[in-house]
Design a protein around this motif. Structure first.
Motif, mmCIF file in Angstrom:
data_model
loop_
_atom_site.group_PDB
_atom_site.id
_atom_site.type_symbol
_atom_site.label_atom_id
_atom_site.label_comp_id
_atom_site.label_asym_id
_atom_site.label_seq_id
_atom_site.Cartn_x
_atom_site.Cartn_y
_atom_site.Cartn_z
ATOM 1 N N GLN A 1 24.680 -71.480 10.526
ATOM 2 C CA GLN A 1 24.092 -72.499 9.656
ATOM 3 C C GLN A 1 24.519 -73.888 10.107
ATOM 4 O O GLN A 1 23.907 -74.879 9.755
ATOM 5 C CB GLN A 1 24.496 -72.258 8.208
ATOM 6 N N ASP B 1 32.523 -76.255 3.767
ATOM 7 C CA ASP B 1 32.138 -75.001 3.127
ATOM 8 C C ASP B 1 32.463 -73.751 3.936
ATOM 9 O O ASP B 1 32.192 -72.650 3.502
ATOM 10 C CB ASP B 1 30.652 -75.018 2.770
ATOM 11 N N LYS C 1 31.001 -72.436 6.310
ATOM 12 C CA LYS C 1 29.834 -71.676 6.752
ATOM 13 C C LYS C 1 29.495 -72.001 8.198
ATOM 14 O O LYS C 1 28.591 -71.415 8.766
ATOM 15 C CB LYS C 1 28.624 -71.979 5.852
ATOM 16 N N PRO D 1 32.474 -67.747 9.619
ATOM 17 C CA PRO D 1 31.619 -66.578 9.872
ATOM 18 C C PRO D 1 31.582 -66.149 11.330
ATOM 19 O O PRO D 1 31.173 -65.036 11.632
ATOM 20 C CB PRO D 1 30.242 -67.027 9.390
#
Length: 155
Positions: free
Chosen positions: A41, A54, A56, A86
């Protein structure tokens, strides 16, 4: 614990590839295909990973090599920190077209060595594949193999 400052201080971290499969004439460590495809992302450079709000983002190494030296010299110490994300894109060690071939190959090796080790520790790894000059991709580096929809693709 002795802090190493240079990768040769510890025999090029041979323990990182203890479980690796090697491929090609130069026996470059293999980064295996992932069971699933995860599209990042966002990305955050290794040196700025603590600024990621975050978590991500994938951690990447698209910055000057000195800024990610710790992943090359103290790889094991980075594992828990990288597991907060991630995934990672394997290190982008410098490959210059005017760099001696042996140094190009060493930096390709480091990319795959660290990528293999992170993957073996349960971290999702996207291989960063690139070459220096044509000598580095014609016959010395193994073709990267990916299993996609039960077909093998080679690049």
């Amino acid at each position: 614990m002795r802090k190493i400052k240079n990768i040769i201080d510890d025999g090029f971290n041979a323990k990182l590839v203890k479980t690796a499969i090697f491929d090609g004439l130069l026996e470059i460590p293999v980064i295996h295909n992932n069971a699933e495809i995860i599209i990042p992302q966002g990305m955050v450079p290794f040196s700025e990973r603590n600024k990621s709000k975050d978590k991500k983002d994938f951690v990447c190494f698209y910055e000057h090599d000195i800024k990610f030296r710790n992943i090359l010299t103290a790889t094991k110490e980075q594992i828990e920190d990288l597991k907060r994300f991630p995934g990672v894109i394997s290190p982008d060690c410098s490959l210059y077209r005017d760099m001696p071939l042996v140094l190009q190959m060493m930096n390709v090796y480091l990319n795959r060595q660290v990528g293999h080790y992170l993957q073996a520790q349960g971290i999702y790894v996207i291989p960063n594949i690139r070459w220096g000059d044509e000598r580095s991709y014609t016959r010395l580096i193994p073709k990267m193999r990916y299993l996609v929809n039960t077909k093998i693709l080679q690049v």
